[in-house]
Motif scaffolding. Sequence first.
Motif, PDB file in Angstrom:
ATOM      1  N   PHE A   5      -7.364  -1.178   3.351  1.00  0.00           N
ATOM      2  CA  PHE A   5      -7.163  -0.472   2.309  1.00  0.00           C
ATOM      3  C   PHE A   5      -8.166   0.657   2.336  1.00  0.00           C
ATOM      4  N   ALA A   6      -7.624   1.777   1.725  1.00  0.00           N
ATOM      5  CA  ALA A   6      -8.365   2.967   1.068  1.00  0.00           C
ATOM      6  C   ALA A   6      -8.286   3.385  -0.146  1.00  0.00           C
ATOM      7  N   LEU A   7      -9.289   3.781  -0.757  1.00  0.00           N
ATOM      8  CA  LEU A   7      -9.130   4.161  -2.210  1.00  0.00           C
ATOM      9  C   LEU A   7      -9.458   5.773  -2.218  1.00  0.00           C
ATOM     10  N   VAL A   8      -8.545   6.354  -2.510  1.00  0.00           N
ATOM     11  CA  VAL A   8      -8.771   7.899  -2.545  1.00  0.00           C
ATOM     12  C   VAL A   8      -8.859   8.248  -4.133  1.00  0.00           C
ATOM     13  N   ASP A   9     -10.234   8.854  -4.385  1.00  0.00           N
ATOM     14  CA  ASP A   9     -10.397   9.203  -5.916  1.00  0.00           C
ATOM     15  C   ASP A   9     -10.673  10.753  -5.868  1.00  0.00           C
ATOM     16  N   CYS A  10     -10.102  11.363  -6.696  1.00  0.00           N
ATOM     17  CA  CYS A  10     -10.209  12.694  -6.932  1.00  0.00           C
ATOM     18  C   CYS A  10     -11.605  13.005  -7.579  1.00  0.00           C
ATOM     19  N   PHE A  13     -12.148  15.097 -11.796  1.00  0.00           N
ATOM     20  CA  PHE A  13     -10.720  15.688 -11.486  1.00  0.00           C
ATOM     21  C   PHE A  13     -10.201  16.690 -12.594  1.00  0.00           C
ATOM     22  N   TYR A  14     -10.721  16.634 -13.644  1.00  0.00           N
ATOM     23  CA  TYR A  14     -10.200  17.482 -14.757  1.00  0.00           C
ATOM     24  C   TYR A  14     -10.981  18.824 -14.405  1.00  0.00           C
ATOM     25  N   ALA A  15     -12.297  18.773 -14.178  1.00  0.00           N
ATOM     26  CA  ALA A  15     -13.142  19.805 -13.701  1.00  0.00           C
ATOM     27  C   ALA A  15     -12.501  20.473 -12.513  1.00  0.00           C
ATOM     28  N   SER A  16     -12.232  19.685 -11.487  1.00  0.00           N
ATOM     29  CA  SER A  16     -11.807  20.413 -10.494  1.00  0.00           C
ATOM     30  C   SER A  16     -10.291  21.159 -10.487  1.00  0.00           C
ATOM     31  N   CYS A  17      -9.641  20.483 -11.329  1.00  0.00           N
ATOM     32  CA  CYS A  17      -8.199  21.243 -11.738  1.00  0.00           C
ATOM     33  C   CYS A  17      -8.475  22.520 -12.116  1.00  0.00           C
ATOM     34  N   GLU A  18      -9.256  22.597 -13.032  1.00  0.00           N
ATOM     35  CA  GLU A  18      -9.745  24.143 -13.700  1.00  0.00           C
ATOM     36  C   GLU A  18     -10.305  25.174 -12.505  1.00  0.00           C
ATOM     37  N   ARG A  19     -10.905  24.612 -11.560  1.00  0.00           N
ATOM     38  CA  ARG A  19     -11.594  25.470 -10.448  1.00  0.00           C
ATOM     39  C   ARG A  19     -10.565  25.912  -9.558  1.00  0.00           C
ATOM     40  N   ILE A  20      -9.217  25.322  -9.473  1.00  0.00           N
ATOM     41  CA  ILE A  20      -8.407  25.494  -8.254  1.00  0.00           C
ATOM     42  C   ILE A  20      -7.925  26.899  -8.469  1.00  0.00           C
ATOM     43  N   PHE A  21      -7.540  27.435  -9.699  1.00  0.00           N
ATOM     44  CA  PHE A  21      -7.211  28.760  -9.902  1.00  0.00           C
ATOM     45  C   PHE A  21      -8.206  29.761 -10.330  1.00  0.00           C
ATOM     46  N   ILE A  83      -0.758  18.558 -10.953  1.00  0.00           N
ATOM     47  CA  ILE A  83      -1.788  18.622  -9.921  1.00  0.00           C
ATOM     48  C   ILE A  83      -1.876  17.202  -9.416  1.00  0.00           C
ATOM     49  N   SER A  84      -1.987  16.267 -10.386  1.00  0.00           N
ATOM     50  CA  SER A  84      -2.009  14.845  -9.824  1.00  0.00           C
ATOM     51  C   SER A  84      -0.653  14.356  -9.009  1.00  0.00           C
ATOM     52  N   GLN A  85       0.147  14.840  -9.485  1.00  0.00           N
ATOM     53  CA  GLN A  85       1.739  14.286  -8.774  1.00  0.00           C
ATOM     54  C   GLN A  85       1.539  15.186  -7.619  1.00  0.00           C
ATOM     55  N   ARG A  86       1.018  16.409  -7.334  1.00  0.00           N
ATOM     56  CA  ARG A  86       1.010  16.929  -6.134  1.00  0.00           C
ATOM     57  C   ARG A  86       0.271  16.304  -5.111  1.00  0.00           C
ATOM     58  N   VAL A  87      -1.018  15.758  -5.717  1.00  0.00           N
ATOM     59  CA  VAL A  87      -2.188  15.058  -4.816  1.00  0.00           C
ATOM     60  C   VAL A  87      -1.284  13.846  -4.234  1.00  0.00           C
ATOM     61  N   MET A  88      -0.710  13.114  -5.102  1.00  0.00           N
ATOM     62  CA  MET A  88      -0.074  11.631  -4.674  1.00  0.00           C
ATOM     63  C   MET A  88       1.095  11.870  -3.904  1.00  0.00           C
ATOM     64  N   THR A  89       1.773  13.085  -3.698  1.00  0.00           N
ATOM     65  CA  THR A  89       2.609  13.444  -2.786  1.00  0.00           C
ATOM     66  C   THR A  89       2.110  13.591  -1.413  1.00  0.00           C
ATOM     67  N   ILE A  90       0.968  14.148  -1.443  1.00  0.00           N
ATOM     68  CA  ILE A  90       0.283  14.401  -0.123  1.00  0.00           C
ATOM     69  C   ILE A  90      -0.083  12.930   0.445  1.00  0.00           C
ATOM     70  N   LEU A  91      -0.802  12.147  -0.487  1.00  0.00           N
ATOM     71  CA  LEU A  91      -1.370  10.951   0.134  1.00  0.00           C
ATOM     72  C   LEU A  91      -0.205  10.214   0.547  1.00  0.00           C
ATOM     73  N   SER A  92       1.178  10.145  -0.206  1.00  0.00           N
ATOM     74  CA  SER A  92       2.002   9.180   0.385  1.00  0.00           C
ATOM     75  C   SER A  92       2.296   9.369   1.837  1.00  0.00           C
ATOM     76  N   GLN A  93       2.014  10.693   2.327  1.00  0.00           N
ATOM     77  CA  GLN A  93       2.440  10.992   3.634  1.00  0.00           C
ATOM     78  C   GLN A  93       1.341  10.476   4.650  1.00  0.00           C
ATOM     79  N   PHE A  94       0.491   9.544   4.304  1.00  0.00           N
ATOM     80  CA  PHE A  94      -0.497   9.215   5.205  1.00  0.00           C
ATOM     81  C   PHE A  94      -0.447   7.774   5.016  1.00  0.00           C
ATOM     82  N   ASP A 104      -6.169  10.059 -11.250  1.00  0.00           N
ATOM     83  CA  ASP A 104      -6.803  10.758 -10.248  1.00  0.00           C
ATOM     84  C   ASP A 104      -7.179   9.576  -8.903  1.00  0.00           C
ATOM     85  N   GLU A 105      -6.625   8.553  -8.996  1.00  0.00           N
ATOM     86  CA  GLU A 105      -6.886   7.439  -8.060  1.00  0.00           C
ATOM     87  C   GLU A 105      -5.631   6.831  -7.277  1.00  0.00           C
TER      88      GLU A 105
END
Length: 426
Positions: A5-10, A13-21, A83-94, A104-105
């Motif tokens: 198993f892998a646990l992916v944790d952002c 998260f809230y602070a990182s979302c503010e930094r994206i743009f 942003i969370s939905q976008r992250v989870m969509t990417i993770l589902s590809q792995f 965020d997890e």
Amino acid sequence: MPKTFALVDCNNFYASCERIFNPHLEGKPLVVLSNNDGCIIARSDEAKKLGVKMGVPAFEIKDVLEKNNIQVFSTNYALYGDISQRVMTILSQFSPAIEIYSIDEAFLDLTNMIGINLQEYGAKIARTVLQWIGIPVTIGIAPTKTLAKAANHLAKEHPNWNGLLDMTSVHDPDVLLQMIPVKDIWGVGPQYAEFLTHHHIITALDLKNSPEKWIRKYMGVVGERTVTELRGIPCFPVDNNPSGKKGICISRSFGKPTDDYDEIEQATSTFIVSAAVKLRKQKSLAQALTVFVMTNRFAKGPQYVNGMTVHLPIATNNTAELIHHTIRALRKIFRKGYQYKKSGVIVTDIIPEQTFQCSLWDDVDRLKQKKLTMIIDSINTSMGKGKVKYAVQGTQRLWKMRQERLSQGFTTNWEELLTIDLDKVE
């Protein structure tokens, strides 16, 4: 084949979302405030190093924020959710199986990754999320979900692992478990942590080596399974189709206290509309709802708190029906002469949609209602939340939360899309 198993944790998260743009915020201390810009609920690493604590009211450390030039933001729930939905969509590809554990997890099942170097695979996951979304993540890989959580904790606490720890490749995992306080083990809450510490169970390794019968006696079956997982035997599979919530609560503090019934009705109606949408998303029906109002217990003046539970005649997720019962309950509990600070709704006794039973005395055209709500949901999904509203929700939202430091809805509002001036790009 052994489970992995892998646990992916952002990270932050809230602070990182503010930094994206706002890339200029990278490396600068940053905090995010709770509803009505009250308490600090998220901090960047830089803010943590300055001693800013979680949960502290922002006004109490105003001087600290200004002195250290700490960037302050109101919570932008719509942006964070997108942003969370976008992250989870990417993770589902792995992974063929993913369990979204929180905003965020997520747990990934990597069991069938035959012939793949898990360390490199984890690095690829982290690299992809950072490159495609702009969110840094920490990853823990292990034979069980509990150990994956533990590995993630260590990878976050110790810079030597660069945000990625594969416990399956470690010769002696007990060395790692000895580094983790028992209070930081997934499934061990504050009360159990205090109890275990009192009995000289200080680290995750101590818990792993505890007698099963003793653990089962004092911590129950869940505690016994936690110990079993610490021993490398999986008890909790990845649940990629979790059951819906058993209760949904929607409430907000008003931007300022109010004694105006119409404002409170508009706010409470908006809350039940959100609850109805959540019910439909998880294909559930509510059999009861509770409406409550309250004044600010910290303010001077008369205090009042009241609530009322309504048992619905027919289990439903229909917005119009839920609004009707909400308003009836609100009118019964509302009292003049009080400055109200908050209201909310709770829908309970939730059942799956397919278990719906009609009543001989039900004269509502439910098929017609269902088609109407589907159309409204579709419009609000494609055009933006709240584009189609019920009249009782009002249009001015005078009760809305105070969000003086709200960032733009870069991905959730057509009018606030990111703009780039090519003449200024170097």
